[in-house]
Scaffold this active site. Sequence first.
Site, PDB file in Angstrom:
ATOM      1  N   ARG A   1       0.441  -2.488  -8.874  1.00  0.00           N
ATOM      2  CA  ARG A   1       1.699  -1.777  -9.143  1.00  0.00           C
ATOM      3  C   ARG A   1       1.639  -1.314 -10.594  1.00  0.00           C
ATOM      4  O   ARG A   1       2.234  -1.903 -11.490  1.00  0.00           O
ATOM      5  CB  ARG A   1       2.914  -2.695  -8.940  1.00  0.00           C
ATOM      6  CG  ARG A   1       3.152  -3.132  -7.524  1.00  0.00           C
ATOM      7  CD  ARG A   1       3.849  -2.122  -6.622  1.00  0.00           C
ATOM      8  NE  ARG A   1       3.038  -1.100  -6.045  1.00  0.00           N
ATOM      9  CZ  ARG A   1       3.418  -0.306  -5.044  1.00  0.00           C
ATOM     10  NH1 ARG A   1       4.607  -0.436  -4.489  1.00  0.00           N
ATOM     11  NH2 ARG A   1       2.645   0.652  -4.591  1.00  0.00           N
TER      12      ARG A   1
ATOM     13  N   TYR B   1      16.826   4.839  27.034  1.00  0.00           N
ATOM     14  CA  TYR B   1      16.605   5.899  26.032  1.00  0.00           C
ATOM     15  C   TYR B   1      17.875   6.116  25.215  1.00  0.00           C
ATOM     16  O   TYR B   1      17.825   6.326  24.009  1.00  0.00           O
ATOM     17  CB  TYR B   1      16.176   7.207  26.703  1.00  0.00           C
ATOM     18  CG  TYR B   1      15.764   8.249  25.685  1.00  0.00           C
ATOM     19  CD1 TYR B   1      14.440   8.321  25.253  1.00  0.00           C
ATOM     20  CD2 TYR B   1      16.686   9.128  25.125  1.00  0.00           C
ATOM     21  CE1 TYR B   1      14.050   9.233  24.292  1.00  0.00           C
ATOM     22  CE2 TYR B   1      16.304  10.049  24.159  1.00  0.00           C
ATOM     23  CZ  TYR B   1      14.994  10.105  23.747  1.00  0.00           C
ATOM     24  OH  TYR B   1      14.608  11.004  22.795  1.00  0.00           O
TER      25      TYR B   1
ATOM     26  N   PHE C   1      -2.137   5.432  -3.994  1.00  0.00           N
ATOM     27  CA  PHE C   1      -2.530   4.019  -4.042  1.00  0.00           C
ATOM     28  C   PHE C   1      -2.878   3.450  -2.676  1.00  0.00           C
ATOM     29  O   PHE C   1      -3.649   2.507  -2.576  1.00  0.00           O
ATOM     30  CB  PHE C   1      -1.403   3.185  -4.666  1.00  0.00           C
ATOM     31  CG  PHE C   1      -0.073   3.443  -4.023  1.00  0.00           C
ATOM     32  CD1 PHE C   1       0.750   4.442  -4.494  1.00  0.00           C
ATOM     33  CD2 PHE C   1       0.326   2.732  -2.903  1.00  0.00           C
ATOM     34  CE1 PHE C   1       1.961   4.709  -3.873  1.00  0.00           C
ATOM     35  CE2 PHE C   1       1.529   2.997  -2.280  1.00  0.00           C
ATOM     36  CZ  PHE C   1       2.345   3.994  -2.763  1.00  0.00           C
TER      37      PHE C   1
ATOM     38  N   LYS D   1      12.210  -6.265   5.073  1.00  0.00           N
ATOM     39  CA  LYS D   1      12.250  -7.252   3.979  1.00  0.00           C
ATOM     40  C   LYS D   1      13.393  -8.239   4.244  1.00  0.00           C
ATOM     41  O   LYS D   1      13.242  -9.140   5.062  1.00  0.00           O
ATOM     42  CB  LYS D   1      12.436  -6.526   2.630  1.00  0.00           C
ATOM     43  CG  LYS D   1      11.174  -5.812   2.131  1.00  0.00           C
ATOM     44  CD  LYS D   1      10.912  -4.505   2.794  1.00  0.00           C
ATOM     45  CE  LYS D   1       9.953  -3.637   2.028  1.00  0.00           C
ATOM     46  NZ  LYS D   1       9.599  -2.409   2.778  1.00  0.00           N
TER      47      LYS D   1
ATOM     48  N   PHE E   1      11.048   4.060  -6.828  1.00  0.00           N
ATOM     49  CA  PHE E   1      10.176   3.429  -5.841  1.00  0.00           C
ATOM     50  C   PHE E   1       9.329   4.554  -5.242  1.00  0.00           C
ATOM     51  O   PHE E   1       9.788   5.691  -5.114  1.00  0.00           O
ATOM     52  CB  PHE E   1      10.937   2.644  -4.760  1.00  0.00           C
ATOM     53  CG  PHE E   1       9.961   1.893  -3.901  1.00  0.00           C
ATOM     54  CD1 PHE E   1       9.275   0.809  -4.422  1.00  0.00           C
ATOM     55  CD2 PHE E   1       9.659   2.306  -2.620  1.00  0.00           C
ATOM     56  CE1 PHE E   1       8.303   0.148  -3.667  1.00  0.00           C
ATOM     57  CE2 PHE E   1       8.690   1.643  -1.864  1.00  0.00           C
ATOM     58  CZ  PHE E   1       8.016   0.563  -2.385  1.00  0.00           C
ATOM     59  N   THR E   2       8.095   4.214  -4.879  1.00  0.00           N
ATOM     60  CA  THR E   2       7.109   5.229  -4.501  1.00  0.00           C
ATOM     61  C   THR E   2       7.614   6.176  -3.405  1.00  0.00           C
ATOM     62  O   THR E   2       7.638   7.391  -3.581  1.00  0.00           O
ATOM     63  CB  THR E   2       5.822   4.533  -4.035  1.00  0.00           C
ATOM     64  OG1 THR E   2       6.153   3.600  -3.004  1.00  0.00           O
ATOM     65  CG2 THR E   2       5.134   3.795  -5.177  1.00  0.00           C
TER      66      THR E   2
ATOM     67  N   ASP F   1      19.823   1.428  -2.191  1.00  0.00           N
ATOM     68  CA  ASP F   1      18.642   1.015  -1.433  1.00  0.00           C
ATOM     69  C   ASP F   1      18.857  -0.466  -1.153  1.00  0.00           C
ATOM     70  O   ASP F   1      18.698  -1.316  -2.037  1.00  0.00           O
ATOM     71  CB  ASP F   1      17.362   1.266  -2.234  1.00  0.00           C
ATOM     72  CG  ASP F   1      16.116   0.854  -1.444  1.00  0.00           C
ATOM     73  OD1 ASP F   1      16.244   0.014  -0.526  1.00  0.00           O
ATOM     74  OD2 ASP F   1      15.026   1.358  -1.748  1.00  0.00           O
TER      75      ASP F   1
HETATM   76  C1  P61 Z   1       6.620  -3.099  -0.272  1.00  0.00           C
HETATM   77  F1  P61 Z   1       2.902  -0.180  -1.702  1.00  0.00           F
HETATM   78  N1  P61 Z   1       8.342  -1.580   0.280  1.00  0.00           N
HETATM   79  O1  P61 Z   1       7.326  -3.470  -1.228  1.00  0.00           O
HETATM   80  P1  P61 Z   1       9.382   1.172   4.353  1.00  0.00           P
HETATM   81  N2  P61 Z   1      12.610   0.824  -0.739  1.00  0.00           N
HETATM   82  C2  P61 Z   1      12.088  -0.304  -1.262  1.00  0.00           C
HETATM   83  C3  P61 Z   1      10.907  -0.818  -0.742  1.00  0.00           C
HETATM   84  O2  P61 Z   1      10.407  -1.916  -1.274  1.00  0.00           O
HETATM   85  C4  P61 Z   1      10.258  -0.151   0.350  1.00  0.00           C
HETATM   86  C5  P61 Z   1      10.856   1.032   0.853  1.00  0.00           C
HETATM   87  C6  P61 Z   1      12.012   1.488   0.299  1.00  0.00           C
HETATM   88  C7  P61 Z   1       7.123  -2.023   0.581  1.00  0.00           C
HETATM   89  C8  P61 Z   1       6.185  -1.369   1.571  1.00  0.00           C
HETATM   90  C9  P61 Z   1       5.448  -0.338   0.790  1.00  0.00           C
HETATM   91  O3  P61 Z   1       4.190   2.036  -2.304  1.00  0.00           O
HETATM   92  C10 P61 Z   1       4.521   1.350  -1.186  1.00  0.00           C
HETATM   93  O4  P61 Z   1      10.031   0.347   5.408  1.00  0.00           O
HETATM   94  C11 P61 Z   1      12.783  -0.960  -2.378  1.00  0.00           C
HETATM   95  O5  P61 Z   1       8.097   0.591   3.868  1.00  0.00           O
HETATM   96  O6  P61 Z   1       9.255   2.598   4.744  1.00  0.00           O
HETATM   97  C12 P61 Z   1       9.029  -0.613   0.861  1.00  0.00           C
HETATM   98  O7  P61 Z   1      10.416   1.089   3.150  1.00  0.00           O
HETATM   99  C13 P61 Z   1      10.228   1.797   1.977  1.00  0.00           C
HETATM  100  C14 P61 Z   1       4.378  -0.708   0.026  1.00  0.00           C
HETATM  101  C15 P61 Z   1       5.982   0.899   0.624  1.00  0.00           C
HETATM  102  C16 P61 Z   1       3.904   0.150  -0.942  1.00  0.00           C
HETATM  103  C17 P61 Z   1       5.499   1.784  -0.353  1.00  0.00           C
HETATM  104  O8  P61 Z   1       5.522  -3.607   0.004  1.00  0.00           O
END
Ligand code: P61
Length: 465
Positions: A388, A78, A455, A264, A130-131, A221
């Site tokens: 997107r 833990y 979305f 990623k 970013f979303t 980021d």
């Molecule tokens: C993706 F449709 N990306 O591209 P988490 N910053 C950035 C990202 O690309 C990102 C996160 C933070 C995704 C997954 C995803 O609207 C969406 O590990 C540059 O996913 O929490 C994530 O990181 C967030 C898809 C996220 C989406 C949000 O496919």
Amino acid sequence: MNIPSQNKRVWAEPYKIKMVELLKMTTREEREAAIREAGYNTFLIRSRDVYIDLLTDSGTAAMSDRQWAGMMLGDEAYAGSENFYNLEAVVREYYGYEHLVPTHQGRGAENLLSRILIKAGDQIPGNMYFTTTRLHQELAGGTFVDVIVDEAHDPTSSFPFKGNVDMGKLDQLVQSVGADRVPYVSLEGNVNMAGGQPFSMANLRELHQYCRKHGIPIMLDATRTLENAWFIREREDAYAHMSVREILREICDLTDGCTMSAKKDALVNIGGFFACNDDELFKKAQNLVVVYEGLHTYGGLAGRDMEAMAQGIREAATEEHQQARIGQVRYLGENIAAAGIPIVTPIGSHAIFLDAKRFLPHLDQDEYPAQALAAELYLESGIRSMERGNVSAGRDPETGKNRRPALELVRLTIPRRVYTQAHMDVVAQSVIDVYQRRNEVRGLTMVDEPEYLRFFQARFEPMTH
Ligand code: P61
């Protein structure tokens, strides 16, 4: 600009395949039923109904034998897991930040950062939204302000650094609200929503100087910043002979901390972190993480996940990996573009973005052309992509209207180390087949709209006229 020719000998995959996962092909009838059931939203399709899954490059990478071996070294204590200390050492070495707080994924880190640094009424400038990042900024009482260069909003511009911050736009914001209302600049590497577009080191240096002068931190980021480093190596002469690892380090040294979705660049299926240099900020993040994620030495992850992440960072921070990764994406993009199909240029690192406004010019943006195109591509071939555009951008909180962003795109996102060149040929041909009958594609009506990040779960029906 120094873009090397596509030498196949150098971009071949720097690995061989040890285990495979069988794919399933579906019939047109099965796909019709699946997309209807999913409310014409590719996020709601069951993965068993998908042939080639280009929804995302997030958490979809194939891990290496060494990463899997690392999973067996999971120390599931833990507190004080050995794997945490291994990860901390790797983040210090590759990213250069002193302090690490693991989180379950990127948005966990965004939550910590936003809650700690943003006060109600603050403005947060960033190189495109970013979303999840913007939502956390808004939930903390802030407002996101787009300060990316204009070229980023133009899918036809071939500007090599569409991820750059427009220093004039930033200065205008700082002058109008005052530096004390700007808690930090939110800087994304390889800007996702712009098409996977990099910032230049020259731009980052300028930003760094400006922010130092005004006492504003830069929060990176870092999600796809290794891929950004590759583009700097290709396109900025002074960096042509530096390793991506050195370039990554230089980027991080010009910033004050980062949020990271390790799903990623870092080649893992789950994980993220917050990292910074400031002791006070670290203490606050370490304290807050126990509220939302877990103890500060695991942040919602198993020990084995942290070990796989540490190894993934080592593997991703190499020229061989980035060259093959980006070479594969470029191969797909060049094949699609050669057929006269409108895509975002220059080709980015993680995906090909179809320009739905030019692909389906007969649809109004409130008929959700990108959503309709993603559904159509699935129907055609079982390939899953992601909208997107207008659906992702959501509603303006002030007016309640759809934001109707300049970019209305379908993202064909390439998972790392998963698909082959033959798969890319199938994808290109499927896009071409839809393009040839594009006039038949109808728009969509949104019939169910969730409150947050709509979305992901919104449902649609085809328009009847
Ligand atoms: C993706 F449709 N990306 O591209 P988490 N910053 C950035 C990202 O690309 C990102 C996160 C933070 C995704 C997954 C995803 O609207 C969406 O590990 C540059 O996913 O929490 C994530 O990181 C967030 C898809 C996220 C989406 C949000 O496919």
